[in-house]
Scaffold this active site. Structure first.
Site, PDB file in Angstrom:
ATOM      1  N   GLY A 112     -29.614  38.418  10.965  1.00 38.35           N
ATOM      2  CA  GLY A 112     -30.373  39.336  11.373  1.00 38.35           C
ATOM      3  C   GLY A 112     -31.839  38.958  11.964  1.00 38.35           C
ATOM      4  N   GLU A 115     -31.538  37.932  15.221  1.00 41.95           N
ATOM      5  CA  GLU A 115     -31.230  39.001  16.161  1.00 41.95           C
ATOM      6  C   GLU A 115     -32.530  40.050  16.288  1.00 41.95           C
ATOM      7  OE1 GLU A 115     -28.064  39.856  13.526  1.00 41.95           O
ATOM      8  OE2 GLU A 115     -26.881  40.303  15.478  1.00 41.95           O
ATOM      9  N   GLU A 135     -23.821  33.235  10.468  1.00 34.74           N
ATOM     10  CA  GLU A 135     -22.991  34.389   9.712  1.00 34.74           C
ATOM     11  C   GLU A 135     -21.286  33.635   9.574  1.00 34.74           C
ATOM     12  OE1 GLU A 135     -24.797  34.849  12.185  1.00 34.74           O
ATOM     13  OE2 GLU A 135     -25.787  36.858  11.730  1.00 34.74           O
TER      14      GLU A 135
HETATM   15  N1  COA Z   1     -30.047  38.014   1.731  1.00 38.81           N
HETATM   16  C1  COA Z   1     -30.320  38.419   0.575  1.00 38.81           C
HETATM   17  N2  COA Z   1     -31.014  37.448  -0.151  1.00 38.81           N
HETATM   18  C2  COA Z   1     -31.365  36.307   0.664  1.00 38.81           C
HETATM   19  C3  COA Z   1     -31.134  35.947   1.935  1.00 38.81           C
HETATM   20  C4  COA Z   1     -30.198  36.754   2.688  1.00 38.81           C
HETATM   21  N3  COA Z   1     -30.013  36.733   3.850  1.00 38.81           N
HETATM   22  N4  COA Z   1     -31.674  34.876   2.295  1.00 38.81           N
HETATM   23  C5  COA Z   1     -32.480  34.349   1.249  1.00 38.81           C
HETATM   24  N5  COA Z   1     -32.215  35.200   0.105  1.00 38.81           N
HETATM   25  C6  COA Z   1     -32.826  35.126  -1.128  1.00 38.81           C
HETATM   26  C7  COA Z   1     -32.233  34.200  -2.014  1.00 38.81           C
HETATM   27  O1  COA Z   1     -30.862  34.591  -2.646  1.00 38.81           O
HETATM   28  C8  COA Z   1     -33.136  33.609  -3.244  1.00 38.81           C
HETATM   29  O2  COA Z   1     -33.091  34.975  -4.117  1.00 38.81           O
HETATM   30  P1  COA Z   1     -33.248  34.709  -5.569  1.00 38.81           P
HETATM   31  O3  COA Z   1     -34.648  33.757  -5.659  1.00 38.81           O
HETATM   32  O4  COA Z   1     -33.346  36.093  -6.135  1.00 38.81           O
HETATM   33  O5  COA Z   1     -32.100  33.874  -5.927  1.00 38.81           O
HETATM   34  C9  COA Z   1     -34.479  33.800  -2.187  1.00 38.81           C
HETATM   35  O6  COA Z   1     -34.265  34.597  -1.115  1.00 38.81           O
HETATM   36  C10 COA Z   1     -34.721  32.501  -1.823  1.00 38.81           C
HETATM   37  O7  COA Z   1     -33.814  31.989  -1.026  1.00 38.81           O
HETATM   38  P2  COA Z   1     -33.217  30.362  -1.327  1.00 38.81           P
HETATM   39  O8  COA Z   1     -31.845  30.341  -0.873  1.00 38.81           O
HETATM   40  O9  COA Z   1     -33.570  29.974  -2.876  1.00 38.81           O
HETATM   41  O10 COA Z   1     -34.267  29.326  -0.604  1.00 38.81           O
HETATM   42  P3  COA Z   1     -33.874  27.999  -0.046  1.00 38.81           P
HETATM   43  O11 COA Z   1     -35.182  27.562   0.518  1.00 38.81           O
HETATM   44  O12 COA Z   1     -33.171  27.227  -1.076  1.00 38.81           O
HETATM   45  O13 COA Z   1     -33.187  28.303   1.337  1.00 38.81           O
HETATM   46  C11 COA Z   1     -32.272  29.480   3.293  1.00 38.81           C
HETATM   47  C12 COA Z   1     -33.398  29.150   2.196  1.00 38.81           C
HETATM   48  C13 COA Z   1     -32.796  30.394   4.244  1.00 38.81           C
HETATM   49  C14 COA Z   1     -31.692  27.933   3.774  1.00 38.81           C
HETATM   50  C15 COA Z   1     -31.197  30.282   2.258  1.00 38.81           C
HETATM   51  O14 COA Z   1     -31.975  31.187   1.768  1.00 38.81           O
HETATM   52  C16 COA Z   1     -30.321  30.755   3.084  1.00 38.81           C
HETATM   53  O15 COA Z   1     -29.241  30.093   3.932  1.00 38.81           O
HETATM   54  N6  COA Z   1     -30.091  32.260   3.496  1.00 38.81           N
HETATM   55  C17 COA Z   1     -29.217  32.909   3.997  1.00 38.81           C
HETATM   56  C18 COA Z   1     -29.291  32.793   5.437  1.00 38.81           C
HETATM   57  C19 COA Z   1     -28.140  33.550   5.988  1.00 38.81           C
HETATM   58  O16 COA Z   1     -26.942  33.131   5.967  1.00 38.81           O
HETATM   59  N7  COA Z   1     -28.340  34.652   6.796  1.00 38.81           N
HETATM   60  C20 COA Z   1     -27.323  35.464   7.602  1.00 38.81           C
HETATM   61  C21 COA Z   1     -27.059  36.600   6.568  1.00 38.81           C
HETATM   62  S1  COA Z   1     -25.847  37.505   7.417  1.00 38.81           S
END
Ligand code: COA
Length: 260
Positions: A112, A115, A135
């Site tokens: 998102g 997007e 996704e």
């Molecule tokens: N939705 C909800 N929470 C999210 C999020 C999302 N899309 N992306 C990150 N967060 C949260 C994590 O759960 C974490 O929360 P916590 O500290 O309460 O556990 C916090 O943000 C930090 O993220 P974290 O994953 O620990 O950071 P990182 O540096 O290890 O990794 C990313 C960064 C962006 C690679 C990883 O967070 C990620 O892959 N996020 C999801 C991306 C995604 O799939 N987006 C599409 C969603 S449809």
């Protein structure tokens, strides 16, 4: 200006900066945040003091790391359709805004977040930004217009690649693919956005709004873009700014546009 729980709004010199402010969740978009974005962009439409807008994310790590996965994990089929349609409606409002809207992409722009950036009229990215539509890793597809706008912006072949692999790309790759307009250092990101908007804000506002309409018309199936362009061209020619612009050129002076 209305107050928001998940957004910070700052108006300076006609530019409204809208910061997604859920830094501990990497600015992930939950429903409340999407609702607040709708109100914020509506202000851009309605408030004559606002001439342009910039979307960005709080902190130095993320623009927006996607829709809130905790929330979407609980969606049923019926809820999911309305979730997608409501998000699309908000992002369409951004895309169709007749005042220029930039994304200042200061870190992860995933799902998102990518997007949201694509709904803006242009994207400026810091060199630590990462873009992607991951996704499929969650058994999902984009739901806020990503399949459509990514294909419009970078073409079918690359869009298929990014949407099917879920790979993240660098800001430089995003610029090479045409997804991003400019890449800067993190410190230069915001000044570059302001510089770009100030250049645009010096032009005739009516003409800028009509450029946005006409370019969007290319992608609107029930609209003949050439007809939209001819109508918009005629509208410009009946404006005070057209008179001012042409007179200023002939009189060898800078035009003073009023938006009328
Ligand atoms: N939705 C909800 N929470 C999210 C999020 C999302 N899309 N992306 C990150 N967060 C949260 C994590 O759960 C974490 O929360 P916590 O500290 O309460 O556990 C916090 O943000 C930090 O993220 P974290 O994953 O620990 O950071 P990182 O540096 O290890 O990794 C990313 C960064 C962006 C690679 C990883 O967070 C990620 O892959 N996020 C999801 C991306 C995604 O799939 N987006 C599409 C969603 S449809």
């Amino acid at each position: 200006m209305a107050s928001f729980e998940n957004l910070l709004l700052q108006l300076q010199n006609g530019i409204l900066t809208i910061t997604i402010n859920r830094e501990d969740k990497l600015n992930a978009l939950n429903r409340d945040t999407v609702r607040e974005i709708k109100h914020a962009i509506q202000q851009v439409y309605d408030d004559p003091k606002i001439k342009a807008a910039i979307f960005t994310g709080a902190g130095s790590k993320a623009f927006v790391a996607g829709a809130d996965i905790a929330e979407i994990s609980e969606l049923s089929e019926v809820n999911a359709r309305s979730f997608s349609e409501q998000g699309q409606e908000v992002f369409n409002l951004i895309e169709r805004c007749t005042k220029p809207v930039l994304a200042a992409v200061n870190g992860f722009a995933l799902g998102g977040g990518c997007e949201l950036a694509m709904a803006c009229h242009m994207r400026v990215a810091s060199n630590n930004a990462r873009f992607g539509q991951p996704e499929v890793n969650l058994g999902l597809i984009p739901g806020y217009g990503g399949t459509q706008r990514l294909t419009q912006l970078i073409g079918k072949s690359k869009a298929m690649e990014l949407l099917m692999t879920g790979d993240m790309i660098t800001a430089q790759d995003a610029q090479d693919f045409g997804l991003v307009n400019f890449v800067t250092t993190p410190a230069e990101l915001y000044p570059k956005c302001v510089e770009l908007l100030e250049k645009i804000m010096n032009k005739a506002p009516l003409a800028i709004g009509l450029v946005i309409d006409c370019v969007n018309a290319v992608y609107t199936k029930d609209e003949n873009g050439y007809q939209t362009e001819a109508n918009s061209f005629a509208r410009c020619c009946s404006s005070e700014d057209f008179l001012e612009g042409t007179n200023a050129f002939l009189e060898k002076r800078k035009p003073a546009f009023t938006g009328k």
